[in-house]
Motif scaffolding. Structure first.
Motif, PDB file in Angstrom:
ATOM      1  N   CYS A 292      -1.484   5.206  -4.812  1.00 62.18           N
ATOM      2  CA  CYS A 292      -2.826   4.620  -4.711  1.00 62.18           C
ATOM      3  C   CYS A 292      -3.618   5.090  -5.916  1.00 62.18           C
ATOM      4  O   CYS A 292      -3.649   6.287  -6.219  1.00 62.18           O
ATOM      5  CB  CYS A 292      -3.492   5.082  -3.411  1.00 62.18           C
ATOM      6  SG  CYS A 292      -5.245   4.692  -3.309  1.00 62.18           S
ATOM      7  N   THR A 293      -4.279   4.168  -6.600  1.00 63.47           N
ATOM      8  CA  THR A 293      -5.074   4.553  -7.769  1.00 63.47           C
ATOM      9  C   THR A 293      -6.510   4.918  -7.379  1.00 63.47           C
ATOM     10  O   THR A 293      -7.323   5.214  -8.244  1.00 63.47           O
ATOM     11  CB  THR A 293      -5.128   3.396  -8.782  1.00 63.47           C
ATOM     12  OG1 THR A 293      -5.726   2.268  -8.128  1.00 63.47           O
ATOM     13  CG2 THR A 293      -3.739   3.031  -9.291  1.00 63.47           C
ATOM     14  N   CYS A 295      -8.909   3.132  -6.320  1.00 64.38           N
ATOM     15  CA  CYS A 295      -9.842   2.212  -6.985  1.00 64.38           C
ATOM     16  C   CYS A 295     -10.912   1.663  -6.033  1.00 64.38           C
ATOM     17  O   CYS A 295     -11.880   1.066  -6.464  1.00 64.38           O
ATOM     18  CB  CYS A 295      -9.071   1.049  -7.597  1.00 64.38           C
ATOM     19  SG  CYS A 295      -8.328  -0.054  -6.355  1.00 64.38           S
ATOM     20  N   TYR A 296     -10.719   1.811  -4.739  1.00 65.45           N
ATOM     21  CA  TYR A 296     -11.668   1.371  -3.701  1.00 65.45           C
ATOM     22  C   TYR A 296     -11.753  -0.146  -3.546  1.00 65.45           C
ATOM     23  O   TYR A 296     -12.602  -0.649  -2.806  1.00 65.45           O
ATOM     24  CB  TYR A 296     -13.077   1.946  -3.947  1.00 65.45           C
ATOM     25  CG  TYR A 296     -13.202   3.384  -3.492  1.00 65.45           C
ATOM     26  CD1 TYR A 296     -12.619   4.424  -4.211  1.00 65.45           C
ATOM     27  CD2 TYR A 296     -13.902   3.708  -2.327  1.00 65.45           C
ATOM     28  CE1 TYR A 296     -12.714   5.734  -3.791  1.00 65.45           C
ATOM     29  CE2 TYR A 296     -14.005   5.030  -1.894  1.00 65.45           C
ATOM     30  CZ  TYR A 296     -13.414   6.034  -2.632  1.00 65.45           C
ATOM     31  OH  TYR A 296     -13.508   7.337  -2.213  1.00 65.45           O
ATOM     32  N   CYS A 298      -9.876  -2.064  -1.945  1.00 67.89           N
ATOM     33  CA  CYS A 298      -9.489  -2.482  -0.588  1.00 67.89           C
ATOM     34  C   CYS A 298     -10.657  -2.422   0.393  1.00 67.89           C
ATOM     35  O   CYS A 298     -10.562  -2.947   1.506  1.00 67.89           O
ATOM     36  CB  CYS A 298      -8.369  -1.590  -0.072  1.00 67.89           C
ATOM     37  SG  CYS A 298      -8.716   0.160  -0.275  1.00 67.89           S
ATOM     38  N   CYS A 358      -5.682  -5.216  -2.638  1.00 69.79           N
ATOM     39  CA  CYS A 358      -5.088  -4.049  -3.318  1.00 69.79           C
ATOM     40  C   CYS A 358      -4.315  -4.491  -4.558  1.00 69.79           C
ATOM     41  O   CYS A 358      -3.279  -5.146  -4.457  1.00 69.79           O
ATOM     42  CB  CYS A 358      -4.158  -3.299  -2.369  1.00 69.79           C
ATOM     43  SG  CYS A 358      -3.366  -1.909  -3.201  1.00 69.79           S
ATOM     44  N   ILE A 364      -0.590  -0.871   2.850  1.00 73.84           N
ATOM     45  CA  ILE A 364      -1.620   0.099   3.247  1.00 73.84           C
ATOM     46  C   ILE A 364      -1.449   0.583   4.701  1.00 73.84           C
ATOM     47  O   ILE A 364      -1.444   1.800   4.944  1.00 73.84           O
ATOM     48  CB  ILE A 364      -3.040  -0.480   2.985  1.00 73.84           C
ATOM     49  CG1 ILE A 364      -3.233  -0.666   1.484  1.00 73.84           C
ATOM     50  CG2 ILE A 364      -4.124   0.440   3.552  1.00 73.84           C
ATOM     51  CD1 ILE A 364      -4.513  -1.380   1.089  1.00 73.84           C
TER      52      ILE A 364
HETATM   53  S1  SF4 Z   1      -7.057  -1.086  -3.310  1.00 75.01           S
HETATM   54 FE1  SF4 Z   1      -7.219   0.692  -1.953  1.00 75.01          FE
HETATM   55  S2  SF4 Z   1      -5.125   1.176  -1.389  1.00 75.01           S
HETATM   56 FE2  SF4 Z   1      -5.008  -0.175  -3.170  1.00 75.01          FE
HETATM   57  S3  SF4 Z   1      -4.894   1.201  -4.936  1.00 75.01           S
HETATM   58 FE3  SF4 Z   1      -7.053   0.710  -4.628  1.00 75.01          FE
HETATM   59  S4  SF4 Z   1      -7.850   2.341  -3.282  1.00 75.01           S
HETATM   60 FE4  SF4 Z   1      -5.615   2.406  -3.178  1.00 75.01          FE
END
Ligand code: SF4
Ligand code: SF4
Length: 385
Positions: A292-293, A295-296, A298, A358, A364
């Protein structure tokens, strides 16, 4: 020690701040002798901070008896040795906040407070309350007019967009926020603060990236020959816009591990850059296509599952054997309110709403279930408040 201008406060403060959130104790649970020993420890810790050239103390009304203990230290060591930041909770209405400021002045034993921080502008509701017609910022501004407070600041665990909006009001000279090698979500926020001449204090730079004062053998190995804590602090202190790091020492000896981070040139050395790169690569290699990066993208989850934070803890557990840290943080979920928002992984209903958002195409719900099993333990409460 070296020093930097703290944004529009125009104060020149040390790059390490003494964060006085770990010296408090429950006075009602102590004998007179224990109380005297703990007070002496607080004074000795403040004396050690002064000896090291630390000239900024960060306390808060919400840190138990911390303000009173800081007051004892100032009385012994000298008020003139430090700039003092204290904080009042964002939801406090104006009149209550005025009373809190008076009480802080008395507990600290000072005529004025250098920086009064609105504590925890974490949500839209708290932003509205603090900056509203009857909000605590009005009390801070009245105290600034009266000369009992010199500067206004804020601290936050909020979304970057909310922090940026708060900076853009132009009402605050400094901000306290989270920013780490392994969690750079506030990179743009720090850049904005720099552009707006708002000083930046990094909250919990030791504990939140993974209890770096007691690093796992795996992380030590990856970063060697640089100590993970030193590398993390050096990375922060070489980022444009960062003014100071809050060091939450509980006793005089706890500053020592941080001091090597004060050595070194203004930029990271090649050895340090290589170690940062190995830190990043080790995570990528260990997690492969399940990384998981953080990145928020999701979010939001309809069940309010704290997906990015949970998967960040999974990253650290799998890549760096930080399961103990992961358990500690994971079990704070659902008890930290807006200071540590979101729910545990078992609240996931597998609705699938997060999946198309994502960019890493992560499974997830499966990763959440796996992480829940890995990290579930005893429910914990926050350190203070
Ligand atoms: S979208 Fe959510 S689950 Fe996917 S990489 Fe970003 S933070 Fe992680
Ligand atoms: S699948 Fe689970 S984590 Fe994803 S949005 Fe639905 S409830 Fe939230």
């Amino acid at each position: 020690m070296y020093y930097r201008r703290y944004g529009r406060t125009n104060l020149t403060i040390s790059v390490l701040t003494f964060g006085a959130m770990r010296i408090p104790f429950d006075e009602s649970a102590c004998s007179a002798q224990e109380r005297a020993a703990k007070e002496a420890n607080a004074v000795a810790t403040i004396r050690r901070a002064a000896e090291l050239g630390i000239n900024h103390i960060d306390t808060a009304r919400g840190y138990g008896n911390s303000e009173r203990l800081v007051g004892l230290g100032l009385n012994e060591v000298g008020r003139e040795k430090f700039y003092i930041t204290t904080k009042i909770g964002a939801p406090a209405p104006r009149d209550e906040a005025l009373r809190f400021i008076d009480e802080a002045l008395k507990k600290l034993g000072v005529d004025y407070i250098d920086i009064l921080d609105v504590h925890g502008i974490n949500t839209r509701e708290k932003f509205d309350a603090a900056l509203g017609k009857n909000g605590c910022l009005k009390a801070i501004q009245a105290a600034m007019d009266a000369g009992t407070v010199r500067h206004a600041a804020f601290s936050t665990h909020g979304e970057p967009s909310l922090i940026q909006e708060t900076i853009n009001t132009g009402l605050f000279s400094a901000v306290s926020l989270h920013h780490f090698i392994t969690h750079r979500r506030n990179a743009r926020t720090v850049a904005l603060a720099r552009e707006k001449d708002v000083g930046v204090l990094v909250l919990s730079p030791t504990e939140k990236p993974g209890m770096l004062a007691q690093p796992t053998a795996r992380l030590v190995d990856v970063c060697a020959p640089v100590a993970p804590l030193v590398l993390s602090h050096r990375w922060l202190l070489t980022q444009p816009g960062i003014t100071t790091l809050a060091i939450g020492a509980a006793d005089p000896s706890q500053f020592d591990a941080h001091l090597p981070a004060l050595d070194g040139p203004p930029e990271l050395t090649k050895e340090e850059r290589d170690a940062v790169s190995r830190w990043e690569q080790a995570e990528r290699k260990a997690l492969g296509d399940t990384r998981c990066t953080v990145c928020y993208k999701c979010m939001p989850c309809p069940e309010d599952v704290a997906i990015p934070e949970i998967l960040r803890l999974r990253n650290l557990g799998i890549a760096f054997d930080m399961t103990a840290f992961g358990k500690m943080r994971y079990n704070l979920l659902e008890s930290g309110g807006d200071w540590f928002p979101g729910k545990k992984a078992d609240k996931c209903t597998r609705c699938g709403a997060c999946l198309p958002r994502c960019p890493e195409d992560l499974a997830i719900p499966d990763l959440l279930e796996e992480t829940h099993e890995l990290l579930l333990g005893e429910k914990r409460s926050r350190l203070w408040g």
